[in-house]
Design a protein around this motif. Structure first.
Motif, PDB file in Angstrom:
ATOM      1  N   UNK A 226     -39.845   9.989  79.116  1.00 30.73           N
ATOM      2  CA  UNK A 226     -40.624  11.363  78.968  1.00 30.73           C
ATOM      3  C   UNK A 226     -40.794  11.949  80.259  1.00 30.73           C
ATOM      4  N   UNK A 227     -41.116  11.278  81.306  1.00 29.24           N
ATOM      5  CA  UNK A 227     -41.321  11.944  82.771  1.00 29.24           C
ATOM      6  C   UNK A 227     -42.566  12.775  82.852  1.00 29.24           C
ATOM      7  N   UNK A 228     -43.877  12.173  82.261  1.00 27.68           N
ATOM      8  CA  UNK A 228     -45.004  12.988  82.730  1.00 27.68           C
ATOM      9  C   UNK A 228     -45.400  13.547  84.131  1.00 27.68           C
ATOM     10  N   UNK A 230     -47.505  17.189  84.591  1.00 25.96           N
ATOM     11  CA  UNK A 230     -48.815  17.576  84.890  1.00 25.96           C
ATOM     12  C   UNK A 230     -49.630  17.274  83.706  1.00 25.96           C
ATOM     13  N   UNK A 231     -50.932  17.322  83.866  1.00 27.65           N
ATOM     14  CA  UNK A 231     -51.797  17.154  82.940  1.00 27.65           C
ATOM     15  C   UNK A 231     -53.226  18.087  83.024  1.00 27.65           C
ATOM     16  N   UNK A 232     -53.818  18.314  81.802  1.00 30.54           N
ATOM     17  CA  UNK A 232     -55.114  19.151  81.788  1.00 30.54           C
ATOM     18  C   UNK A 232     -55.947  18.476  81.120  1.00 30.54           C
ATOM     19  N   UNK A 233     -57.511  18.514  81.419  1.00 32.42           N
ATOM     20  CA  UNK A 233     -58.303  17.852  80.597  1.00 32.42           C
ATOM     21  C   UNK A 233     -59.173  18.687  79.855  1.00 32.42           C
ATOM     22  N   UNK A 234     -59.471  18.730  78.730  1.00 28.96           N
ATOM     23  CA  UNK A 234     -60.373  19.483  77.678  1.00 28.96           C
ATOM     24  C   UNK A 234     -61.582  19.128  78.044  1.00 28.96           C
ATOM     25  N   UNK A 235     -62.332  19.889  78.891  1.00 26.71           N
ATOM     26  CA  UNK A 235     -63.648  19.611  79.492  1.00 26.71           C
ATOM     27  C   UNK A 235     -64.743  19.713  78.560  1.00 26.71           C
ATOM     28  N   UNK A 236     -64.573  20.336  77.314  1.00 29.09           N
ATOM     29  CA  UNK A 236     -65.407  20.422  76.039  1.00 29.09           C
ATOM     30  C   UNK A 236     -65.274  19.116  75.075  1.00 29.09           C
ATOM     31  N   UNK A 237     -64.462  18.334  75.213  1.00 30.63           N
ATOM     32  CA  UNK A 237     -64.144  17.198  74.478  1.00 30.63           C
ATOM     33  C   UNK A 237     -63.604  16.081  75.219  1.00 30.63           C
ATOM     34  N   UNK A 238     -63.103  15.128  74.607  1.00 34.11           N
ATOM     35  CA  UNK A 238     -62.249  14.079  75.406  1.00 34.11           C
ATOM     36  C   UNK A 238     -60.781  14.089  75.348  1.00 34.11           C
ATOM     37  N   UNK A 239     -60.134  15.264  75.122  1.00 29.00           N
ATOM     38  CA  UNK A 239     -58.843  15.302  75.306  1.00 29.00           C
ATOM     39  C   UNK A 239     -57.855  15.729  76.477  1.00 29.00           C
ATOM     40  N   UNK A 241     -54.133  16.553  77.814  1.00 27.36           N
ATOM     41  CA  UNK A 241     -52.899  17.040  77.524  1.00 27.36           C
ATOM     42  C   UNK A 241     -51.704  16.766  78.475  1.00 27.36           C
ATOM     43  N   UNK A 242     -50.889  15.836  78.388  1.00 28.51           N
ATOM     44  CA  UNK A 242     -49.869  15.568  79.444  1.00 28.51           C
ATOM     45  C   UNK A 242     -48.580  16.409  78.873  1.00 28.51           C
ATOM     46  N   UNK A 250     -45.352  17.787  74.977  1.00 30.92           N
ATOM     47  CA  UNK A 250     -46.787  17.514  75.303  1.00 30.92           C
ATOM     48  C   UNK A 250     -47.390  16.626  74.466  1.00 30.92           C
ATOM     49  N   UNK A 251     -47.891  15.522  75.287  1.00 29.02           N
ATOM     50  CA  UNK A 251     -48.547  14.605  74.533  1.00 29.02           C
ATOM     51  C   UNK A 251     -50.419  14.574  74.616  1.00 29.02           C
ATOM     52  N   UNK A 252     -50.682  14.538  73.523  1.00 31.22           N
ATOM     53  CA  UNK A 252     -52.342  14.754  73.413  1.00 31.22           C
ATOM     54  C   UNK A 252     -52.956  13.147  73.714  1.00 31.22           C
ATOM     55  N   UNK A 253     -53.848  12.920  74.703  1.00 32.21           N
ATOM     56  CA  UNK A 253     -54.277  11.820  74.600  1.00 32.21           C
ATOM     57  C   UNK A 253     -56.069  11.678  74.265  1.00 32.21           C
ATOM     58  N   UNK A 254     -56.442  10.833  73.634  1.00 38.25           N
ATOM     59  CA  UNK A 254     -58.024  10.714  73.559  1.00 38.25           C
ATOM     60  C   UNK A 254     -58.593   9.936  74.551  1.00 38.25           C
ATOM     61  N   UNK A 255     -59.612  10.607  75.266  1.00 42.61           N
ATOM     62  CA  UNK A 255     -59.892   9.928  76.422  1.00 42.61           C
ATOM     63  C   UNK A 255     -61.632   9.396  76.105  1.00 42.61           C
TER      64      UNK A 255
END
Length: 382
Positions: A226-228, A230-239, A241-242, A250-255
C-alpha cells in the motif's frame, strides 16, 4: 470505542467552533517549497487575497536546495523547511533550516540550518507548543526530533529512530522509507508513516525535551504494497486517516488516545471507478470544519473529495476535480477554510479552488499563478 460514543457531541462542537473562528478578508502570505533540481530558485513568496482569490508574487526567492516541505511555527514568525538532499556538509544526510519572517512576511532571514539526521528529509511537524520539531528522512528510513530554541532556531538532533524492514514492491519498498510525521493534539505521541515497510510507527513524545521513545503499542500494519505516505489526525475524535501512495487508497484507523494504539476501520479508493492509468497519491488534508477530507492523485491529476460521515469518521466519496495541471504533489487549505490551493509540480502552476461552505466540494476559481516545480504550500496571515 470512545470516538463513536462521544462523536456526535464532538462533531457539533467542531462545526460550531469552525463557524465562529473563520477569518475575515486579511491577506495571506503563501510560502512555496519547490524542487531546485527542476530549475527553481528555492522558496518563493506569494500574496493571496481571500476576498478575490488572487495570487501575486512578492519578495525574492530564498535559495535552499530542494525545500520540498515547509511548516510555520505555531506561535512565532518562523518558517521551517527541509532540504531534501543527501549531501549536507559532506555527510550523507539532508538538513532542516529555520527562517525568521519579517513583519510583512515577504522576507526570510536564515536563523540556522542543521543536519536532519538522515538522508532525503521530506516532511516535518512542529508540536502545538512550538517547543519541538520532528522530521521524516525518506532515504535513510529515520525519524529525528529537535528542540526549538527561544529565537526559533533549531538544536542538533535529540532523538533518532531507525526504522527496519521492507515490503512487496521491490522498487519502492526495498528498505524503510519514513515519509511523514504527525504529532497528536495532546503532544503525547508521534505517528510516522513508512512507505517502505507498510507500517505506521508509534512513538512516545516529550515536547519539552523533544525526546522520542518507542510506544508500548506496536506499529500498525497496512495492506502489503500500500505504501503509506501522509496522514492526518481528526483532532475532534480518535481517527487517523492514512494516504497510501502505491495503492491509491485512504485507510481510516481508530486511535486509542490513552495508549496511542491504532486499529484499521475502513479503506477507500482515491480513484474513480474504471480508471486504468498509473497513479500515486501525494497529500491528504482534513477541512478545519472536520466535515471533509481531500487527497491528491498524481496520474489522474485530481483531488478526491470525501465526506466525513456523521462523526463516525468513516468516509463517503464526493467525486473528483481536476487540479488544472499535472502531478499535484501538494495542496493546502487557506486559513478560514474557504479556499484551497493546489500545487502542480510538472506544469509549474498553482491553481485556486473555492470550497463550498456547506458540502466541502471544490470549484475551480479560474485563477492560477506560475511557480517552477511547486511541491509544498505553507501559509501565514499578514
Amino acid at each position: 470505542m470512545r470516538w463513536f460514543s462521544v462523536g456526535l457531541w464532538l462533531c457539533c462542537v467542531a462545526t460550531i467552533g469552525y463557524a465562529q473562528e473563520q477569518t475575515g478578508q486579511q491577506d495571506v502570505t503563501v510560502f512555496v517549497g519547490t524542487y531546485t533540481t527542476a530549475g527553481s530558485q528555492g522558496i518563493y513568496t506569494l500574496n493571496f487575497d481571500p476576498g478575490t482569490g488572487e495570487l501575486k508574487h512578492t519578495g525574492d526567492p530564498v535559495f535552499l536546495p530542494n525545500p520540498s516541505f515547509l511548516r510555520m511555527h505555531p506561535k512565532k514568525p518562523v518558517l521551517y523547511a527541509v532540504s531534501e538532499v543527501r549531501d549536507f556538509e559532506g555527510k550523507q544526510t539532508g538538513s532542516v533550516a529555520a527562517y525568521a519572517c519579517d513583519s510583512g512576511a515577504d522576507t526570510l532571514t536564515l536563523l540556522n540550518q542543521v543536519d536532519s539526521a538522515g538522508g532525503s528529509p521530506c516532511h516535518l511537524a512542529v508540536d502545538s507548543t512550538g517547543s519541538s520539531l520532528v522530521v521524516a528522512n525518506y532515504s535513510s528510513g529515520t525519524v529525528a526530533s529537535f528542540k526549538i530554541q527561544d529565537d526559533g532556531s533549531l538544536s542538533e538532533a535529540v532523538s533518532v529512530m531507525q526504522h527496519e524492514g521492507s515490503s512487496i514492491n521491490e522498487t519502492r519498498q526495498e528498505a524503510p522509507h519514513a515519509h511523514s510525521v504527525m504529532i497528536s493534539a495532546d503532544n503525547r505521541f508521534v505517528y510516522a508513516a513508512d512507505l517502505g515497510t507498510d507500517k505506521v510507527m508509534i512513538y512516545r513524545f516529550d515536547p519539552k525535551s523533544a525526546e522520542l521513545t518507542p510506544a508500548s503499542s506496536p506499529p500498525v500494519d497496512l495492506e502489503p504494497g500500500s505504501g503509506p505516505r501522509h496522514l492526518v489526525i481528526n483532532t475532534e475524535g480518535d481517527g487517523v486517516y492514512v494516504l497510501n501512495e502505491l495503492a491509491s487508497t485512504i485507510t481510516l484507523l481508530e486511535r486509542n488516545g490513552e495508549t496511542g494504539s491504532l486499529a484499521v476501520l475502513q479503506t477507500m479508493n482515491t480513484l474513480p471507478e474504471g480508471f486504468e492509468g498509473t497513479n500515486g497519491t501525494a497529500e491528504i488534508l482534513l477541512h478545519p470544519s472536520g466535515k471533509s477530507i481531500y487527497a491528491s492523485n498524481r496520474g489522474h491529476d485530481s483531488i478526491a473529495m470525501f465526506k466525513v460521515v456523521g462523526c463516525t469518521g468513516r468516509l463517503e466519496s464526493q467525486g473528483h476535480i481536476s487540479t488544472g495541471g499535472e502531478v499535484p504533489r501538494n495542496f493546502n487549505i487557506v486559513p478560514g477554510g474557504n479556499w484551497l490551493l493546489a500545487a502542480n509540480q510538472k506544469t509549474n502552476n498553482i491553481v485556486v479552488f473555492r470550497i463550498d461552505p456547506e458540502f466541502g466540494q471544490l470549484e475551480n476559481s479560474g485563477q492560477s499563478i506560475s511557480v517552477p516545480a511547486p511541491v509544498c504550500l505553507c501559509f501565514t496571515e499578514r
